[in-house]
Design a protein around this motif. Structure first.
Motif, mmCIF file in Angstrom:
data_model
loop_
_atom_site.group_PDB
_atom_site.id
_atom_site.type_symbol
_atom_site.label_atom_id
_atom_site.label_comp_id
_atom_site.label_asym_id
_atom_site.label_seq_id
_atom_site.Cartn_x
_atom_site.Cartn_y
_atom_site.Cartn_z
ATOM 1 N N GLY A 138 2.526 11.433 11.178
ATOM 2 C CA GLY A 138 2.133 10.809 12.428
ATOM 3 C C GLY A 138 2.940 9.590 12.791
ATOM 4 O O GLY A 138 2.625 8.896 13.739
ATOM 5 N N THR A 139 4.030 9.302 12.054
ATOM 6 C CA THR A 139 4.822 8.116 12.359
ATOM 7 C C THR A 139 6.111 8.446 13.093
ATOM 8 O O THR A 139 6.900 7.558 13.363
ATOM 9 N N GLU B 75 0.869 -1.177 0.000
ATOM 10 C CA GLU B 75 0.000 0.000 0.000
ATOM 11 C C GLU B 75 0.900 1.219 0.000
ATOM 12 O O GLU B 75 2.069 1.138 0.373
ATOM 13 N N TYR B 76 0.352 2.347 -0.421
ATOM 14 C CA TYR B 76 1.094 3.605 -0.329
ATOM 15 C C TYR B 76 0.372 4.490 0.672
ATOM 16 O O TYR B 76 -0.819 4.752 0.533
ATOM 17 N N ALA C 168 4.272 -7.009 6.780
ATOM 18 C CA ALA C 168 5.262 -6.728 7.827
ATOM 19 C C ALA C 168 4.798 -5.615 8.757
ATOM 20 O O ALA C 168 5.420 -5.363 9.776
ATOM 21 N N ASP C 169 3.715 -4.937 8.385
ATOM 22 C CA ASP C 169 3.161 -3.827 9.156
ATOM 23 C C ASP C 169 4.202 -2.730 9.380
ATOM 24 O O ASP C 169 4.387 -2.248 10.501
ATOM 25 N N THR C 170 4.874 -2.350 8.283
ATOM 26 C CA THR C 170 5.901 -1.322 8.369
ATOM 27 C C THR C 170 6.120 -0.665 7.005
ATOM 28 O O THR C 170 5.806 -1.261 5.968
ATOM 29 N N ARG D 112 12.997 -2.300 -1.689
ATOM 30 C CA ARG D 112 12.094 -3.408 -1.385
ATOM 31 C C ARG D 112 10.792 -3.243 -2.153
ATOM 32 O O ARG D 112 10.199 -4.214 -2.605
ATOM 33 N N ALA D 113 10.354 -2.013 -2.337
ATOM 34 C CA ALA D 113 9.135 -1.768 -3.108
ATOM 35 C C ALA D 113 9.308 -2.197 -4.565
ATOM 36 O O ALA D 113 8.329 -2.520 -5.233
ATOM 37 N N ASP D 114 10.552 -2.232 -5.054
ATOM 38 C CA ASP D 114 10.799 -2.761 -6.397
ATOM 39 C C ASP D 114 10.371 -4.218 -6.483
ATOM 40 O O ASP D 114 9.822 -4.658 -7.492
ATOM 41 N N VAL D 115 10.593 -4.977 -5.426
ATOM 42 C CA VAL D 115 10.135 -6.369 -5.383
ATOM 43 C C VAL D 115 8.612 -6.382 -5.384
ATOM 44 O O VAL D 115 7.988 -7.129 -6.144
#
Length: 108
Positions: A15-16, A9-10, A40-42, A48-51
């Motif tokens: 707030g993080t 998701e994007y 992974a909830d992160t 990694r987004a390339d994968v």
């Protein structure tokens, strides 16, 4: 198959507690959506987004441990996925296999 991983998701970083609080570069600050892995909830790095986005011949099923864990798949074996393609053209035996490391001392 879809164009991206089902767990990608994007989301905005707001707030993080991100280190981008200053927002002095382009004014967008933390409002620009970033790659977020729901498995992974992160938030994940762009590489990694390339994968996740199936770029460069990468596939989450073989190249992402978060996907494999979420789907209950076994850990990737060394000859699987994009890593196998890289290893096939990479170095194959670097290291010092000869010679002793201690040159001192006399043993009869």
């Amino acid at each position: 198959m879809t164009d991206q991983c089902q767990y990608l998701e994007y989301r905005p970083l707001s707030g993080t507690g991100s280190s981008e609080e200053g927002g002095d570069s382009d004014g967008a600050g933390s409002q620009e959506p970033r790659a977020y892995c729901t498995a992974a909830d992160t938030f994940v790095q762009a590489m990694r987004a390339d994968v996740c986005n199936l770029r460069y011949g990468l596939d989450p099923e073989t190249d992402c441990e978060f996907y494999r864990d979420a789907e209950g798949l076994p850990a990737a074996s060394p000859g699987e996925g994009a890593e196998a393609e890289f290893d096939a053209g990479g170095e194959s035996g670097a290291g010092n296999t000869g010679g002793a490391s201690d040159t001192g001392g006399d043993r009869g």
